[in-house]
Design a protein around this motif. Structure first.
Motif, mmCIF file in Angstrom:
data_model
loop_
_atom_site.group_PDB
_atom_site.id
_atom_site.type_symbol
_atom_site.label_atom_id
_atom_site.label_comp_id
_atom_site.label_asym_id
_atom_site.label_seq_id
_atom_site.Cartn_x
_atom_site.Cartn_y
_atom_site.Cartn_z
ATOM 1 N N ARG A 63 42.734 43.826 43.429
ATOM 2 C CA ARG A 63 43.198 43.798 42.040
ATOM 3 C C ARG A 63 44.559 43.111 41.950
ATOM 4 N N GLU A 64 45.428 43.383 42.901
ATOM 5 C CA GLU A 64 46.763 42.769 42.892
ATOM 6 C C GLU A 64 46.659 41.249 42.960
ATOM 7 N N GLN A 65 45.788 40.724 43.831
ATOM 8 C CA GLN A 65 45.661 39.275 43.930
ATOM 9 C C GLN A 65 45.013 38.685 42.686
ATOM 10 N N LEU A 66 44.042 39.376 42.129
ATOM 11 C CA LEU A 66 43.427 38.892 40.890
ATOM 12 C C LEU A 66 44.450 38.804 39.769
ATOM 13 N N ASP A 67 45.311 39.797 39.668
ATOM 14 C CA ASP A 67 46.354 39.773 38.638
ATOM 15 C C ASP A 67 47.302 38.598 38.845
ATOM 16 N N ARG A 68 47.620 38.296 40.105
ATOM 17 C CA ARG A 68 48.512 37.164 40.384
ATOM 18 C C ARG A 68 47.843 35.841 39.994
ATOM 19 N N ILE A 69 46.584 35.682 40.361
ATOM 20 C CA ILE A 69 45.872 34.455 40.004
ATOM 21 C C ILE A 69 45.824 34.292 38.497
ATOM 22 N N THR A 70 45.480 35.371 37.812
ATOM 23 C CA THR A 70 45.373 35.324 36.347
ATOM 24 C C THR A 70 46.703 34.962 35.702
#
Length: 493
Positions: free
Chosen positions: A343-350
């Protein structure tokens, strides 16, 4: 007679999931210290989840400072016997590990895809073959260290502290452990907190191979565990792969000590397509360069530089190719793009991709139905990008491609080098002379010609500038784990 042939229709593949039954998941895992699994000093644990479903896979022990002390002490005790063992005997253990890795590759591939989110066809066909190759390759060096050109009397450094990332958990483990053991060092390794399971299965493989206790130790945990390991006073060598920010912290920790350090950090690679490139081949290289492993690749070709007069053709072909990419279940053998690791990486990408919208770049993604559970991001291309855009400067570490154009080779080189990173680059052209001329001017540790993301254990890998220093792979990968009378007189390995 008129030709009334029926136009071809797109192929629709039925699901072909790989079975999870081959993996024997334990409900909880301890630390691997001195050849045995053990509980942590204070019983703290954390959960590792399947990023495609958010299902909890297992509880894993969180190592404390006391656990790190125990692991380093075990490695120190084992170093005496392991370092004095003849190279041909050490090689036997590495060969044995390599064979077991190959024999258990299906099990390891499924577990890697479960814990990491990458498509099974990548973990099966790319990661695992390379993992066993790395151990086979360095097993061959174990009794030939004096012929590596690294000094007249090469000797191991001692205890190596190794911290690896979540994007290629087992492959990065092999890059670190294989040369360290071949050179006669012992190891304490910390896998990433989101992907510890294949490292713990590797610990079982060490037991299966009868590796002497303490030669390899594996401690699991988050950032605090890594800090305790790299800062431990009885460690002689630190090897880290991960973000540039954490690399800076490690460099500060090691500064002023006699520890040897190698860092393989972030990247923002340029993939340069000239007008005379083989376009179908180049488009496949572009797709592999940025969408392989969901873009979770430090050397990903995340900046596409296209010669201006073929820009429209390249973009038309690229978009058409992207519509065929399948996003979904990582265990489906037809899947091209799996789940984002956390989730942390998805938030960064977004968040970073949103800056492309805010700064005026044009976003495009193919029609794509994402699963309702888990962490997912559609393959995305931004056009109308300038060098001032954040998406062209910062590492997104996801399936997001920024497209820029150039007119001349000089402009291509200038734009490619206009980055704080320097890990990799790609050049696409039919002219061998142009490949050599451009590659010589690119400030990147690895330059691929008419291909991308290809690795070989005999070839050194590493970067410049904020992409780190030191090399992994090849005989150069041994240099970071050896010292000698010649090197001690001031020569840099």
């Amino acid at each position: 007679m008129a030709d009334h042939a029926v136009p071809p229709t797109p192929l629709d593949y039925a699901p072909a999931p790989e079975s999870r039954a081959i993996v024997d998941l334990q409900p909880s895992y301890g630390l691997f210290i001195d050849g045995a699994f053990t509980e942590g000093a204070d019983g703290r644990t954390f959960k590792t989840v399947n990023p495609a479903t958010e299902e909890v896979l297992a509880e894993v022990t969180e190592a404390t400072d006391a656990d790190v002390d125990a692991a380093v002490a075990a490695a120190r005790r084992a170093f005496r016997g392991w370092s004095r063992m003849p190279g041909r005997e050490r090689a036997k253990y590495l060969y044995r590990i390599a064979r077991i890795l190959a024999e258990r590759s299906r099990e390891l591939a499924v577990l890697e895809s479960l814990d990491n989110g990458k498509p099974i066809k990548e973990s099966r066909d790319v990661d695992l073959p390379l993992v066993s190759q790395w151990f086979f390759y360095y097993a061959g060096w174990a009794d030939k260290l004096s012929y590596a050109g690294l000094g007249a009397d090469p000797r191991p450094l001692g205890v190596a502290a190794q911290v690896i990332p979540w994007n290629f958990p087992l492959l990065m483990l092999s890059w670190k452990i294989a040369p360290a053991l071949a050179a006669g060092n012992t190891v304490v390794l910390k896998p990433a907190e989101t992907t510890p399971l294949t490292a713990l299965l590797f610990a079982e493989i060490c037991q299966q191979a009868d590796l002497p206790p303490g030669v390899v130790n594996i401690v699991t945990g988050a950032g605090a565990t890594g800090q305790a390991l790299v800062g431990h006073p009885d460690v002689n060598k630190v090897a880290f792969t991960g973000s540039t920010d954490v690399g800076r912290q490690i460099a500060r920790t090691v500064a002023g000590t006699d520890k040897r350090l190698t860092l393989e950090l972030g990247g923002k690679a340029a993939n340069i397509v000239f007008e005379d490139a083989a376009m179908d081949q180049a488009v496949e290289g572009i797709v592999s360069g940025i969408f392989f492993n969901q873009g979770h690749v430090c050397c990903a070709g995340s900046r596409l530089l296209v010669q201006e007069n073929v820009y429209e053709e390249v973009m038309d072909r690229l978009k058409r190719r992207m519509t065929t990419l399948r996003v979904g279940d990582p265990l489906d053998k037809n899947t091209d793009i799996g789940a984002i690791n956390s989730r942390e990486q998805l938030d960064r990408i977004t968040a970073l991709a949103s800056t492309g919208d805010d700064e005026g770049a044009e976003r495009w993604s193919p029609p794509c139905e994402l699963p309702t559970s888990g962490f997912w991001y559609a393959p995305t291309v931004f056009t109308g990008v300038t060098q001032a855009h954040r998406i062209a400067r910062e590492e997104i570490f996801g399936p997001v491609l920024s497209v820029l154009t150039f007119r001349t080779p000089d402009e291509a080189v200038a734009k490619a080098n206009n980055t704080p990173y320097g890990l990799s680059a790609g050049v696409w052209t039919e002219k061998g002379s142009r490949i050599l001329a451009i590659a010589d001017r690119l400030r990147a540790g690895v330059v691929w010609a008419n291909t991308f993301n290809k690795f070989d254990p005999a070839s050194p890998f590493g970067g410049y500038k904020e992409s780190g220093y030191g090399r992994e792979g090849g005989r150069q990968g041994l240099a970071s784990y050896l010292t000698s009378s010649v090197l001690q007189e001031g020569e840099t390995a």
